[in-house]
Write an enzyme that holds these catalytic residues in place. Structure first.
Site, PDB file in Angstrom:
ATOM      1  N   ASP B   7       0.885  -1.169   0.000  1.00 42.07           N
ATOM      2  CA  ASP B   7       0.000   0.000   0.000  1.00 42.07           C
ATOM      3  C   ASP B   7       0.919   1.215   0.000  1.00 42.07           C
ATOM      4  O   ASP B   7       1.403   1.633   1.055  1.00 42.07           O
ATOM      5  CB  ASP B   7      -0.870  -0.038   1.260  1.00 42.07           C
ATOM      6  N   GLU B  68      -0.800  -1.356  -5.038  1.00 46.54           N
ATOM      7  CA  GLU B  68      -1.974  -0.538  -5.353  1.00 46.54           C
ATOM      8  C   GLU B  68      -1.693   0.333  -6.571  1.00 46.54           C
ATOM      9  O   GLU B  68      -0.668   1.004  -6.664  1.00 46.54           O
ATOM     10  CB  GLU B  68      -2.367   0.354  -4.173  1.00 46.54           C
ATOM     11  N   ASP B 141      -3.329   0.517  10.027  1.00 45.07           N
ATOM     12  CA  ASP B 141      -3.309   1.080   8.675  1.00 45.07           C
ATOM     13  C   ASP B 141      -2.406   0.282   7.730  1.00 45.07           C
ATOM     14  O   ASP B 141      -2.201   0.665   6.577  1.00 45.07           O
ATOM     15  CB  ASP B 141      -2.969   2.570   8.659  1.00 45.07           C
TER      16      ASP B 141
END
Lengths: 192, 192
Positions: B7, B68, B141
């Site tokens: 990410d 991503e 996160d």
């Protein structure tokens, strides 16, 4: 002092090297394009750019790398690839302990032509003139990388600081120094 | 097969590793955040992210890296830094000969929750459930990186292709497979 300029791009990434001597004497060393094929996958393209830039840095051993600052506001399709190529140039420099400077396209154009909105042809002509080349830089679209190197060599916060050496500057360089000083005093922090 | 999810981010870059076994059995290996300080210069930050990601790849030796996909349309201030971190993850993988796959946030959310607009908490809960974790992934996160790895493990063009194994899928996975197939047949080429 050897200054490297990088005009980042994923398909064609310009990289130029100049030597900055005494009294703002600038001489040409080398200019090239590091390329990747739009038909290759993204990861292969980025690796090709990274390896190409790394090889050039290892060959010409610059003291500083001047890279075009990329802005998110530029809503071109290619802006992400351009930002990624700029990021790879920064990492390649940082891996070798070479300081990095970022300059905007406007700063580079002002530095070489005295006009922040100069066109490609004007930049090419003035780059050739400043570096005493007999012809336009080749390949022509690599001239921007040399402009970024020149821009860093002539930046006000270095060469021009103190004012006592400003008599050596051309009219265009003086104009740029003035504009850059004004821009700096009113600059909004626009970090990437 | 070990799948790495990334990410991308310049301040906090999530990286997670899962093992994909037979019959879509997915198990947790490791999750972490690679960080850089917003107070450091851009080149030092990018180098920190690049070195951190490289170390993780060398430790967990994934067979594929699922990153991503970043879009220029996202007009966030941080989009360039995000794109640069994604580019560095691609180069780190390509240097090691590890294949790279790009997946959109919507694909990742659909894969784990069955809803392409799921919120952070829903993604965290479902990631923990799919990987049989006793608690939410920590740091929270970093869950998105595990979602990207799961997304790649369950992608229709691999595991689900042929249809004969679709009976093993959960309801959410079937929904995602349908949605992904539809998206693929109507997908506009939006390259970076």
């Amino acid at each position: 002092m050897i200054i490297c300029g990088v005009d980042p791009g994923l398909t064609r990434c310009g990289i130029g090297f100049i030597e900055a001597g005494a009294s703002h004497r600038l001489s040409f060393i080398h200019v090239d394009l590091v390329r990747s094929s739009p038909h290759d996958p993204q990861d292969a393209r980025l690796l090709a750019i990274f390896n190409g830039l790394s090889r050039q840095l290892d060959t010409y051993l610059p003291d500083v790398v001047s890279i075009e600052r990329v802005f998110a506001q530029e809503n071109r399709n290619t802006v992400l690839g351009t930002a990624q190529a700029a990021g790879l140039a920064m990492v390649a420099a940082a891996q070798r302990g070479i300081p990095v400077a970022l300059h905007t396209p406007t700063e580079a154009k002002l530095a070489v032509t005295g006009n922040g909105k100069a066109n490609k042809a004007q930049v090419q002509t003035m780059v050739a003139k400043i570096l005493s080349l007999n012809a336009l830089p080749s390949p022509p679209d690599a001239a921007d990388s040399l402009a970024l190197a020149i821009c860093h060599a002539l930046r006000p916060e270095g060469a021009i600081q103190g004012g006592e050496r400003e008599e050596h500057l051309t009219q265009a360089q003086k104009q740029w120094a003035d504009a850059a000083r004004k821009a700096q005093s009113s600059r909004v922090h626009r970090d990437m």
